[in-house]
Write an enzyme that holds these catalytic residues in place. Structure first.
Site, mmCIF file in Angstrom:
data_model
loop_
_atom_site.group_PDB
_atom_site.id
_atom_site.type_symbol
_atom_site.label_atom_id
_atom_site.label_comp_id
_atom_site.label_asym_id
_atom_site.label_seq_id
_atom_site.Cartn_x
_atom_site.Cartn_y
_atom_site.Cartn_z
ATOM 1 N N HIS A 225 11.948 0.665 0.293
ATOM 2 C CA HIS A 225 10.886 0.630 -0.711
ATOM 3 C C HIS A 225 11.438 0.141 -2.053
ATOM 4 O O HIS A 225 10.908 0.497 -3.106
ATOM 5 C CB HIS A 225 10.276 2.030 -0.881
ATOM 6 C CG HIS A 225 9.620 2.565 0.350
ATOM 7 N ND1 HIS A 225 9.254 3.882 0.489
ATOM 8 C CD2 HIS A 225 9.247 1.965 1.508
ATOM 9 C CE1 HIS A 225 8.686 4.076 1.682
ATOM 10 N NE2 HIS A 225 8.684 2.918 2.320
ATOM 11 N N GLU B 128 7.158 6.002 10.041
ATOM 12 C CA GLU B 128 7.179 4.542 10.171
ATOM 13 C C GLU B 128 8.201 4.058 11.210
ATOM 14 O O GLU B 128 8.688 2.934 11.117
ATOM 15 C CB GLU B 128 7.475 3.900 8.816
ATOM 16 C CG GLU B 128 6.359 4.126 7.808
ATOM 17 C CD GLU B 128 6.498 3.199 6.610
ATOM 18 O OE1 GLU B 128 5.686 2.269 6.507
ATOM 19 O OE2 GLU B 128 7.418 3.407 5.798
ATOM 20 N N HIS C 69 4.569 -2.187 -0.978
ATOM 21 C CA HIS C 69 5.217 -1.161 -0.153
ATOM 22 C C HIS C 69 6.734 -1.328 -0.148
ATOM 23 O O HIS C 69 7.460 -0.407 -0.494
ATOM 24 C CB HIS C 69 4.610 -1.269 1.253
ATOM 25 C CG HIS C 69 5.188 -0.343 2.280
ATOM 26 N ND1 HIS C 69 4.700 -0.281 3.567
ATOM 27 C CD2 HIS C 69 6.214 0.535 2.249
ATOM 28 C CE1 HIS C 69 5.396 0.614 4.255
ATOM 29 N NE2 HIS C 69 6.315 1.114 3.488
HETATM 30 ZN ZN LIG Z 1 7.741 2.435 4.089
#
Ligand SMILES: [Zn+2]
Length: 237
Positions: free
Chosen positions: A102, A81, A171
C-alpha cells in the site's frame, strides 16, 4: 496440501519469507499492512504466505500454506487479500514470488493520468508498461477496493498480464518475480522510481528509459540483486 510437512526446502522458504517481510518493512514498502508470498518449492500448486499479521511481526512459524484456490487447512486467520497471490500464481506459471504493498509513494500513479514509467536504471523492469487495475470494473462503484475474492484476484491477474508490476487505483501495487530477492528488489525500486519520477515531473518534462535501455538494465542488474538482498537482510537481522 502440505501444511504439516517440514522438508528442509519449505523450512528455508518459511525463514526467507519472514526475512522478506522484515526487509520490506525496513525499506518502507510494507507497514502494518501488505504481504509477500512465495510459490512452494515442494509443490508448485501451493504457495506460502503469513497468517493475518503485521509484516514486521512475521516469524517462520506464522507462515501458512495455500492452494491456488486461496484455501488453507491452517485454522489461524488468513489475509483477506490472499486471492491476489493465488490468482496470480494460477495465471502466471513463471511467477514464484509476489509482493502486495500500500506504499503511498506509488498511489499517485494509480489515481492520475500520469503512467508510472522507468525513469532510473534500477527500475527497467517497469517497461514496457505498468498497467492499472480499476476495482470498479470488477467490484462496482461501492466496494472497499480490496481484492477479497477469487473473482477480483483473477481480474487483477488479467490486468497484470505479463507485466512485472500492476498498480491498484487508490489502493497500492502488486509486483511479481521469479524469487523472493527479486520480488523484494522490484517492490523496493517501484517505490524509488515513483518518488524520483514524481520529483522529476515537478521540474518539467522527463526523459524515460527506452524499452531497449530498460531491457539492457534488467540484464545487467538481475545478477546483482543478491548483493542488495544480503545487505537489506543483514540490516534487519
Ligand atoms: Zn491491499
Amino acid at each position: 496440501m502440505s501444511q504439516g510437512r517440514t522438508t528442509e526446502g519449505v523450512r528455508d522458504q518459511r525463514a526467507e519469507l519472514a526475512e522478506a517481510n522484515h526487509v520490506l518493512v525496513d525499506q518502507g514498502i510494507l507497514d502494518g499492512f501488505g504481504h509477500v508470498s512465495v510459490r512452494s518449492a515442494e509443490d508448485p500448486d501451493t504457495f506460502l504466505l503469513a497468517r493475518n499479521l503485521a509484516p514486521g511481526l512475521v516469524q517462520p512459524e506464522d507462515v501458512q500454506v495455500f492452494t491456488l484456490q486461496g484455501e488453507t487447512d491452517d485454522p489461524r486467520k488468513p489475509y483477506l487479500e490472499r486471492y491476489i497471490h493465488s490468482e496470480i500464481y494460477r495465471a502466471r506459471p513463471d511467477v514464484r514470488a509476489v509482493v502486495h504493498s500500500h506504499s503511498p509513494a506509488v498511489i499517485p500513479f494509480g489515481v492520475s493520468t500520469v503512467p508510472l514509467r522507468p525513469i532510473l536504471h534500477m527500475a527497467g523492469f517497469l517497461a514496457p508498461r505498468v498497467p492499472v487495475f480499476e476495482a470498479r470494473d470488477t467490484l462496482g462503484s461501492g466496494s472497499d477496493l480490496l481484492v477479497g475474492t477469487a473473482a477480483s484476484g483473477a481480474a487483477l491477474a488479467e490486468v497484470l498480464g505479463d507485466a512485472a508490476v500492476v498498480l491498484m487505483r487508490g489502493h497500492g501495487f502488486t509486483s511479481v518475480a521469479t524469487s523472493i530477492p527479486e520480488v523484494v528488489y522490484r517492490a523496493v525500486y517501484t517505490g524509488v522510481n515513483a518518488r524520483v519520477q514524481a520529483e522529476a515531473l515537478r521540474l518539467g518534462e522527463c526523459t524515460y528509459l527506452s524499452d531497449e535501455e530498460a531491457a539492457a538494465t534488467v540484464a545487467t542488474n538481475t545478477p546483482q540483486i543478491g548483493r542488495a538482498w544480503q545487505y537489506w537482510r543483514d540490516r534487519t537481522a
